[in-house]
Design an enzyme around this catalytic site. Sequence first.
Site, mmCIF file in Angstrom:
data_model
loop_
_atom_site.group_PDB
_atom_site.id
_atom_site.type_symbol
_atom_site.label_atom_id
_atom_site.label_comp_id
_atom_site.label_asym_id
_atom_site.label_seq_id
_atom_site.Cartn_x
_atom_site.Cartn_y
_atom_site.Cartn_z
ATOM 1 N N HIS A 1 -1.506 1.541 -4.122
ATOM 2 C CA HIS A 1 -1.870 2.951 -3.970
ATOM 3 C C HIS A 1 -0.962 3.877 -4.776
ATOM 4 C CE1 HIS A 1 -4.109 1.826 -0.027
ATOM 5 N NE2 HIS A 1 -4.792 1.541 -1.100
ATOM 6 N N ASN B 1 2.855 -6.799 13.062
ATOM 7 C CA ASN B 1 2.404 -5.405 13.192
ATOM 8 C C ASN B 1 2.426 -5.024 14.663
ATOM 9 O OD1 ASN B 1 1.290 -3.143 11.608
ATOM 10 N ND2 ASN B 1 -0.466 -3.339 12.971
ATOM 11 N N CYS C 1 -1.902 17.419 -22.766
ATOM 12 C CA CYS C 1 -3.306 17.738 -23.074
ATOM 13 C C CYS C 1 -3.836 18.908 -22.264
ATOM 14 C CB CYS C 1 -4.176 16.497 -22.850
ATOM 15 S SG CYS C 1 -4.467 16.142 -21.110
ATOM 16 N N CYS D 1 -5.690 12.606 -19.757
ATOM 17 C CA CYS D 1 -5.184 11.676 -20.785
ATOM 18 C C CYS D 1 -4.516 10.453 -20.166
ATOM 19 C CB CYS D 1 -4.250 12.384 -21.763
ATOM 20 S SG CYS D 1 -2.671 12.894 -21.052
ATOM 21 N N CYS E 1 -1.558 12.374 -15.411
ATOM 22 C CA CYS E 1 -2.584 13.307 -15.882
ATOM 23 C C CYS E 1 -3.932 12.629 -15.691
ATOM 24 C CB CYS E 1 -2.382 13.663 -17.357
ATOM 25 S SG CYS E 1 -3.791 14.629 -17.988
ATOM 26 N N ILE F 1 3.656 4.132 -1.002
ATOM 27 C CA ILE F 1 3.843 4.954 -2.190
ATOM 28 C C ILE F 1 5.276 5.487 -2.247
ATOM 29 C CG2 ILE F 1 1.413 5.619 -2.302
ATOM 30 C CD1 ILE F 1 2.122 8.163 -0.768
ATOM 31 N N GLN G 1 0.849 -1.195 0.000
ATOM 32 C CA GLN G 1 0.000 0.000 0.000
ATOM 33 C C GLN G 1 0.883 1.243 0.000
ATOM 34 O OE1 GLN G 1 -3.463 -0.774 3.030
ATOM 35 N NE2 GLN G 1 -1.670 -1.960 3.626
HETATM 36 P P1 NAD Z 1 -1.472 2.590 8.659
HETATM 37 O O1 NAD Z 1 -0.800 3.880 9.035
HETATM 38 O O2 NAD Z 1 -2.953 2.545 8.658
HETATM 39 O O3 NAD Z 1 -0.976 1.449 9.652
HETATM 40 C C1 NAD Z 1 0.377 1.236 9.918
HETATM 41 C C2 NAD Z 1 0.469 0.156 10.986
HETATM 42 O O4 NAD Z 1 1.839 -0.180 11.140
HETATM 43 C C3 NAD Z 1 -0.048 0.619 12.350
HETATM 44 O O5 NAD Z 1 -0.923 -0.377 12.875
HETATM 45 C C4 NAD Z 1 1.226 0.749 13.203
HETATM 46 O O6 NAD Z 1 1.035 0.413 14.550
HETATM 47 C C5 NAD Z 1 2.147 -0.255 12.525
HETATM 48 N N1 NAD Z 1 3.570 0.071 12.629
HETATM 49 C C6 NAD Z 1 4.159 1.287 12.543
HETATM 50 N N2 NAD Z 1 5.501 1.176 12.599
HETATM 51 C C7 NAD Z 1 5.751 -0.155 12.767
HETATM 52 C C8 NAD Z 1 6.948 -0.911 12.878
HETATM 53 N N3 NAD Z 1 8.148 -0.318 12.867
HETATM 54 N N4 NAD Z 1 6.849 -2.253 13.020
HETATM 55 C C9 NAD Z 1 5.630 -2.870 13.055
HETATM 56 N N5 NAD Z 1 4.471 -2.203 12.928
HETATM 57 C C10 NAD Z 1 4.530 -0.856 12.781
HETATM 58 O O7 NAD Z 1 -0.860 2.130 7.280
HETATM 59 P P2 NAD Z 1 -1.500 1.274 6.106
HETATM 60 O O8 NAD Z 1 -2.232 0.121 6.663
HETATM 61 O O9 NAD Z 1 -0.424 1.096 5.112
HETATM 62 O O10 NAD Z 1 -2.608 2.240 5.465
HETATM 63 C C11 NAD Z 1 -2.333 3.609 5.339
HETATM 64 C C12 NAD Z 1 -2.358 4.245 3.977
HETATM 65 O O11 NAD Z 1 -1.438 5.314 4.058
HETATM 66 C C13 NAD Z 1 -1.905 3.413 2.841
HETATM 67 O O12 NAD Z 1 -2.866 3.545 1.896
HETATM 68 C C14 NAD Z 1 -0.612 4.053 2.319
HETATM 69 O O13 NAD Z 1 -0.744 4.306 0.936
HETATM 70 C C15 NAD Z 1 -0.540 5.401 2.968
HETATM 71 N N6 NAD Z 1 0.777 5.764 3.535
HETATM 72 C C16 NAD Z 1 1.922 5.328 2.948
HETATM 73 C C17 NAD Z 1 3.154 5.659 3.497
HETATM 74 C C18 NAD Z 1 4.407 5.159 2.801
HETATM 75 O O14 NAD Z 1 4.392 4.986 1.585
HETATM 76 N N7 NAD Z 1 5.485 4.920 3.553
HETATM 77 C C19 NAD Z 1 3.217 6.418 4.660
HETATM 78 C C20 NAD Z 1 2.008 6.875 5.252
HETATM 79 C C21 NAD Z 1 0.786 6.527 4.668
#
Ligand code: NAD
Length: 260
Positions: free
Chosen positions: A130, A227, A164, A141, A138, A112, A110
């Site tokens: 994501h 997690n 575009c 287009c 864009c 980015i 998920q």
């Molecule tokens: P989330 O923030 O909802 O959940 C993250 C989970 O990871 C939490 O439950 C937290 O307790 C746990 N966590 C944090 N650090 C940890 C570690 N070091 N070890 C173990 N667990 C840990 O994230 P999600 O479920 O990915 O959903 C959030 C959305 O936010 C996604 O859609 C994503 O695209 C976006 N996002 C991405 C980034 C990135 O690309 N790094 C950063 C922030 C948000």
Amino acid sequence: MLEATLELDHRLELDRIAQSILASRPVLAFTGAGISTESGIPDFRGPNGLWKRTPPTGFRDFLSDPEVRARYWERRRERYPELVEKMPNVGHQALSELVRVQMIQTVITQNIDGLHQRAGLSPDRVIELHGSSHQIRCLECRRLYPSDAQEIDFSARVPDCPSCGGILKEATISFGEPLIEEDIRQALRMAEESRMVLVVGSSLTVNPASRVPLVAARNGATLAIINNEETPLDRYAEHIVRAPAGASLSYLTRQVLAGA
Ligand code: NAD
């Protein structure tokens, strides 16, 4: 050593996950923002999550309001240079190693931030559900540009598509924006066929992405979750480790390689 910070119970559960991976390989990995917090990128919902500080831009507001677009681009100009500086951590590297030795088939993420690829994963082994901050799309287009595309006027308050004239946005999925259909379809198909899914660092609360581990578990796949906090899918999981992703993955990888 980082792994020395793990409690005995965590190591024992990771030993069992290693055995499951060896019995079910190649498995799917499903990652979220929690795998990148140890690289200095805040997650959304964890204790220091971004959610609490800056509410994310909604897709509908982005489309309808030029001021929202201007603020979005202003924020990107501030934050993107910081993101580019971030490096993969031991957790990203451990997953890359498990892919290299064919214990993991594909990493569905998920995130980015592009850190799985920077840790050596080839792009055909990653599905970025994501999208990616490292590309610009864009919305009219649908053309994709690299983040440093020379033809885009990034000095404009709100840059337009050079092709575009359409609305440009980071190629990431905002709240309320549909996912790229091919990506989610492919991820769900892999989930249906998979014998095991290893979740790392996700609250598993974002839909439809969290359907990936759910569909796999409902189809009889073994679900393992690493997690820091509880997740709504814990009741489907055969293995749960509430410990930091980096130390857990580096210990897990060592155990898998030792048993291979
Ligand atoms: P989330 O923030 O909802 O959940 C993250 C989970 O990871 C939490 O439950 C937290 O307790 C746990 N966590 C944090 N650090 C940890 C570690 N070091 N070890 C173990 N667990 C840990 O994230 P999600 O479920 O990915 O959903 C959030 C959305 O936010 C996604 O859609 C994503 O695209 C976006 N996002 C991405 C980034 C990135 O690309 N790094 C950063 C922030 C948000």
